[in-house]
Design a protein around this motif. Structure first.
Motif, PDB file in Angstrom:
ATOM      1  N   THR A 134      -4.616 -39.675  25.235  1.00  0.00           N
ATOM      2  CA  THR A 134      -4.839 -39.290  26.629  1.00  0.00           C
ATOM      3  C   THR A 134      -5.936 -40.161  27.225  1.00  0.00           C
ATOM      4  O   THR A 134      -6.920 -40.471  26.557  1.00  0.00           O
ATOM      5  CB  THR A 134      -5.244 -37.808  26.768  1.00  0.00           C
ATOM      6  N   ILE A 205      -8.616 -41.088  24.450  1.00  0.00           N
ATOM      7  CA  ILE A 205      -8.829 -40.222  23.295  1.00  0.00           C
ATOM      8  C   ILE A 205      -7.550 -40.246  22.481  1.00  0.00           C
ATOM      9  O   ILE A 205      -6.453 -40.172  23.037  1.00  0.00           O
ATOM     10  CB  ILE A 205      -9.151 -38.783  23.735  1.00  0.00           C
ATOM     11  N   HIS A 222      -8.487 -33.041  22.189  1.00  0.00           N
ATOM     12  CA  HIS A 222      -8.673 -33.816  23.413  1.00  0.00           C
ATOM     13  C   HIS A 222      -9.466 -33.020  24.447  1.00  0.00           C
ATOM     14  O   HIS A 222     -10.320 -33.567  25.147  1.00  0.00           O
ATOM     15  CB  HIS A 222      -7.314 -34.227  23.980  1.00  0.00           C
TER      16      HIS A 222
END
Length: 438
Positions: A134, A205, A222
């Protein structure tokens, strides 16, 4: 023909299938600008489909306990049309319309989809994944790695041109849990002919595992890093991009040979979207805490989760009233102080201000006001808001105390995860903004 994606407000008509019903049936995939949906028309005379989609909305005379037949939605749908294949995951019942009395004999079911994966291989089970990546607003700035170099300030360069050098991405491992990492590098695209060239330094991430894990396990890691950045910035930060990787769906060349992992794009509304932040003012950065500090944060977040959630809820939910913000902060601060007491062997029922005193005692030397006085005044104002028979504080009083409450929380959190007193002191002007004496 556009690519295999789903723009906001877009819809695609094609066929769907699932592990229970493997013969493709007509369906529409659409983005309603707040939810991805799969719309499935069906004939209610088909008993299997009617029981699946009507479910608990109908009382079944031949199965009142709903134990004889299957009423459950599948864990995953697959969708295909001329634009490609999509794996639909995080399935939730949404609506059936109409169940009876419509102008035709047909019903249609709208199924809510949390995660739409635009993968190239049909039939791969994306209900569990090996990797999630992400991109979070501000992450590259917070991490601090530069992957693009230029010679703009070189006095010997030609005035006619300058050069950019892109280095390989840097991967920083943060924690062993799901191999949590930050990957920082350059996102660049060169057109095949003269035109627009894109170059941007970004940070992502990433979690990866050899054995595929449920989405929730990946996303929780995350969320943890995202929450750390929001506490440092005290601004809502969105997820700009999400991609997943499945070992059974690799990147291949035309011959079918596997050449690497495929990171497939994901469309989701389960994560907060981009807030359009161009620059973020962080209290501390990765350089101030390192991977050790991130691991400390993960432990602190686990131990103090209720209090942290109450204190940070307003970052993404700014429409709350001042009374509500003071109430949330009072709940969160009391929970933090209570957990401190439990961890040192206490845990007996105590007054609200006693919990706040314990919290302030850990950072009193850094506070620009008396921690003991703050604990008493914050408790008084919290009780004023909570009880109808007490005085009605002014908006200025509420706002001033809210800033103090957040200041204490952020200083306490920063010190807990290893931010130096020097860095906290340099950032104190950020924490004090809005106080009456500034």
């Amino acid at each position: 023909m556009t690519g295999n994606d789903l723009a906001s407000g877009d819809s695609r008509v094609g066929w769907a299938w699932d592990a229970k019903l493997t013969t493709p049936y007509v369906a529409m995939l659409r983005d309603r600008e707040h939810q991805v949906e799969l719309v499935i028309p069906y004939d209610p005379s088909d008993e299997a489909l009617h029981r699946r989609y009507a479910g608990s909305m109908v009382r079944w005379g031949d199965d009142p306990e709903r134990s004889r037949f299957d009423y459950e939605l599948p864990d995953q749908f697959w969708f295909m049309d001329a634009r490609g294949f999509v794996s639909l995951n995080g399935i939730r019942a949404h609506a059936v319309e109409p169940i009876a009395g419509g102008p035709t004999i047909f019903n249609q079911c709208r199924v809510a989809v949390d995660y739409a994966v635009f993968s190239g291989t049909p039939g791969v089970d994306y209900s569990v994944v090996n990797g999630l990546s992400t991109r979070v607003e501000g992450l590259g700035q917070w991490f601090g790695h530069r992957s693009v170099r230029d010679n703009l300030l070189d006095p010997e360069r030609s005035n006619e041109e300058f050069s950019l050098t892109i280095t390989s991405p840097r991967t920083q491992r943060l924690d062993a849990g799901l191999n949590l990492s930050i990957v920082a590098g350059a996102d660049w695209r060169l057109p095949g002919e003269p035109g627009l060239t894109h170059l941007e330094e970004v940070g992502s991430i990433r979690t990866t595992m050899q054995r595929a894990r449920p989405w929730e396990e990946h996303i929780e890691r995350h969320w943890a890093v995202h929450q750390l950045l929001e506490i440092s910035a005290w601004k809502p930060l969105g997820f700009q991009q999400a991609k997943v990787m499945h070992r059974r769906d690799p990147q291949r060349v035309l011959s079918g040979k596997r050449v690497g992992d495929q990171w497939a794009p994901v469309k989701t509304y389960s994560l907060p979207g981009s807030q359009g932040k161009d620059g973020v003012d962080f209290l501390f950065t990765f350089q101030d805490i390192g991977a050790t500090g991130v691991r400390r944060w993960l432990r602190v977040r686990d131990r103090f989760s209720r209090g942290i959630h109450a204190m940070t809820f307003s970052i993404q939910n700014s429409g709350t009233s001042l009374d509500g913000l003071i109430s949330d902060a009072g709940i969160g601060l009391e929970e933090l102080g209570h957990t401190i007491d439990v961890l040192r062997g206490g845990g007996a029922r105590r007054a609200h201000h006693a919990h706040l005193r314990d919290l302030a005692a850990e950072v009193d030397d850094l506070l620009p006001f008396s921690g003991a006085e703050w604990a008493t005044e914050s408790t008084e104002l919290y009780n004023d808001v909570k009880h109808a028979d007490r005085r009605d504080p002014t908006a200025a009083e509420l706002y001033g105390m809210l800033i103090k409450n957040r200041l204490v929380f952020r200083v306490w959190m920063a010190r807990r995860i290893g931010v130096s007193d020097t860095v906290i002191g340099k950032g104190m002007w950020r924490l004090r903004r809005g106080l009456p004496d500034t």
